[in-house]
Design a protein around this motif. Structure first.
Motif: not given
Length: 492
Positions: A73-94
Motif C-alpha cells: 500500500y502507498s500508506f504503509k511502506p514496505w520495510t523488508e529487504r526483499k523486493a520480490i517477497a515470499d507469500g508468508p511475508d505478504i500475508r503478515r503485511y496485510i
C-alpha cells in the motif's frame, strides 16, 4: 480473530459491505476509515483468516511476481529487504495493516456470500450469506447495505483449472495441484514433473529443487522468463538517506514509471523487445540449454511475463537440478509421463501447475429488482462498476502491473463517490451505457485462463469512460481527478 471475538456490529443496513479480506478488501476498509469515518461498514470473508490469495496459496516458494513497492500500500511502506517477497511475508503485511488501522474487528469471518439482491424502492442491497461455525454447522443469514465493494478477486478459491490427461489413472505416483498443496507432502529425494510454464511453475520449480532428486518443468509452449533483482538497490539506498514514507513513495513511482515505459516499448516495438528478452534469457541459461524452451511464439505482454528473482530458475538449470522439456502429454505410464515425442519422463510426483479457474464476484448470484444479472453481459465503467448495476464497486487490478495500484485507486474512488452522494443527498449511482458504445474484450490477453473465461468477464467499451486502460497514470487521472458526475453515472 474468531467469530466469538468479533465486536457487536452496528445495526443494518450498513453503509458499505466489503466482500473479501485480502489486499483489496483491507485497503478499501482503510480508505473508508480515513476518508469516510462516518460510514458504517463490515467485511465479509468466506475463509477463517485475513490475506485472500496470500492465505490460500501455500505451495513451496509462493511469492509475488510484482515488486513489493507497488504491491504494498502507498500508506504503509514496505520495510523488508526483499523486493520480490515470499507469500508468508505478504500475508503478515496485510494482517499488520488491518491491525494497525483497527480493521480486524470489522471482519466477519466464515461468511460466504451466496447472492446479492438490489431493491430500487429501498435503495438497498440484501445479501444471502452462508455462515460456517467452528463446530461444522452452517446457517444462513441476511445482511443489508447501501453500497457493495466487491474485493473477492477474479478466480475461484474452490477449484483451480485442472485438465484431464490421457491414461492418468495408470500413474502410480501422486498428483498435486498448487492451489491445494498438501500441508505435509514430503518430496525429498523424489522425481517431480511440474506441468506448466507460467508464474506458478517458475516459482515452484526452483523451490522444489532444493529437496527433490530432480525437477522437470514440462511445458506445452514456452513463456517469457526474465531475471529480476531480489533486492532493489535504489530502494535500499533511498531508505538510508530519506524518511521511510518519502523513500517508499519515490521507489513506488520509480517502479510504476519504469513498468509503464517497458510495457509501452513492448507494445510499440514487439520484435525488438522480444529479441532483448531472448538475449537476456540466453545469457542466463548458458550454452547447454536449448533457447527454444524460452522462445514463445506470441508477442511480449500478450501474456504476463514471468519474473524469477536473481535468476533462481536459470541457476538451477545450469546446475542440473532442473530441466525443461517443451512437448505435449500423450499419456501416463505407471512410472511417469509419456510425451508425444515418444520420450517418457520418470516421476514420483506430478504437479499440475495448469492455471486458475476464473470467476466473477466470488461466485455470488447477482439480481437487480428481481432480475438476474450476468457480469459477462455487462460493460465495465472505468473498470470498476457494471452497467445498470447500482451502488456496486468492483475491484479488478492490473494484469501488466501490480494489483494493488488499481485496487487503491478503486478504494479511493469509492470514498469520493460516497462523499459526493452525501453532499448532493443522493442514494443511488448506476452507470448507464449509451447504445453507440461498442463492446471489446475486457482483457487484451491471450493467456489460457483469460480465454477460458471470456464469457464470464464483463466487456469494455471503445470510448471513455468504458475503457480499461491497464495504465496507472491514465487511471489516476480518470479515477482520482475526473468528474464524478460525468454524464454516464445516473444519480437519483
Amino acid at each position: 480473530m474468531s467469530t466469538q471475538q468479533q465486536v457487536q456490529f452496528a445495526p443494518e443496513p450498513l453503509d458499505v459491505l466489503i466482500i473479501g479480506a485480502g489486499l483489496s478488501g483491507i485497503g478499501t476498509a482503510r480508505a473508508l476509515t480515513d476518508q469516510c469515518p462516518d460510514k458504517r461498514f463490515a467485511i465479509l470473508e468466506a475463509r477463517q483468516a485475513i490475506g485472500g490469495t496470500w492465505d490460500l496459496f501455500r505451495y513451496p516458494g509462493i511469492r509475488s511476481d510484482s515488486d513489493m513497492y507497488t504491491l504494498s500500500y502507498s500508506f504503509k511502506p514496505w520495510t523488508e529487504r526483499k523486493a520480490i517477497a515470499d507469500g508468508p511475508d505478504i500475508r503478515r503485511y496485510i494482517e499488520e495493516t488491518a491491525e494497525e488501522a483497527g480493521i480486524t474487528r470489522f471482519i466477519r469471518f466464515c461468511h460466504r456470500v451466496i447472492s446479492a439482491n438490489w431493491d430500487s424502492p429501498s435503495a438497498c442491497w440484501t445479501l444471502e450469506v452462508e455462515i460456517s461455525a467452528t463446530d461444522g454447522s452452517v446457517r444462513q443469514e441476511q445482511l443489508q447495505a447501501r453500497m457493495l465493494a466487491v474485493c473477492a478477486g477474479y478466480y475461484s478459491y474452490a477449484e483451480g483449472y485442472r485438465p484431464s490427461f490421457p491414461e492418468e489413472q495408470r500413474f502410480a505416483g501422486q498428483f498435486v495441484h498448487p492451489q491445494f498443496w498438501p500441508e505435509y507432502l514430503d518430496y525429498s529425494g523424489k522425481r517431480i514433473v511440474v506441468i506448466g510454464s507460467g508464474a506458478t511453475a517458475v516459482t515452484l520449480v526452483p523451490a522444489l529443487a532444493d529437496k527433490a532428486a530432480h525437477v522437470t518443468m514440462l511445458q506445452r509452449s514456452p513463456s517469457y522468463v526474465v531475471s529480476r533483482p531480489l533486492v532493489d538497490g535504489i530502494a535500499q539506498r533511498l531508505q538510508r538517506w530519506l524518511p521511510l514514507p518519502v523513500a517508499h513513495a519515490l521507489t513506488r513511482w520509480k517502479n510504476v514509471l519504469v513498468g509503464i515505459f517497458f510495457f509501452n516499448m513492448a507494445r510499440k516495438h514487439p520484435d525488438m523487445f522480444k529479441r532483448r528478452l531472448l538475449d537476456m534469457a540466453r545469457d542466463q541459461m548458458g550454452p547447454d540449454i536449448d533457447p527454444k524452451h524460452f522462445s514463445p511464439s506470441y508477442k511480449p505482454w500478450d501474456q504476463r511475463i514471468c519474473a524469477v528473482p536473481d535468476g533462481d530458475l536459470f541457476h538451477d538449470l545450469r546446475a542440473g537440478r532442473v530441466s525443461v522439456v517443451t512437448d505435449t502429454v500423450a499419456g501416463f505410464s505407471e512410472h511417469g509421463v509419456r510425451l508425444e515425442s515418444g520420450e517418457e519422463l520418470p516421476a514420483d510426483i506430478v504437479v499440475t501447475a495448469t492455471g486458475l479457474k476464473l470467476n466473477m464476484l466470488g461466485d455470488m448470484r447477482l439480481n437487480v429488482d428481481g432480475k438476474p444479472v450476468t457480469p459477462g453481459e455487462c460493460m465495465a465503467y472505468k473498470g470498476m462498476m457494471l452497467s445498470d448495476v447500482p451502488n456496486m464497486i468492483l475491484t479488478f487490478g492490473y494484469t501488466n502491473s501490480s494489483w494493488t495500484l488499481k485496487a487503491e485507486l478503486t478504494a479511493n474512488y469509492t470514498c469520493r463517490l460516497l462523499r459526493y452522494m452525501d453532499r448532493k443527498s443522493l442514494s443511488v449511482a448506476v452507470p448507464r451505457r449509451a447504445p453507440e458504445v461498442q463492446e471489446t474484450p475486457f482483457l487484451d490477453f491471450t493467456s489460457g485462463y483469460v480465454q477460458r473465461a471470456a464469457g464470464l468477464l464483463p466487456k469494455q467499451g471503445d470510448r471513455k469512460p468504458w475503457q480499461v486502460y491497464q495504465n496507472y497514470l491514465k487511471d489516476k487521472l480518470t479515477i482520482q481527478y475526473g468528474r464524478i458526475d460525468d454524464g454516464t453515472l445516473d444519480f437519483h
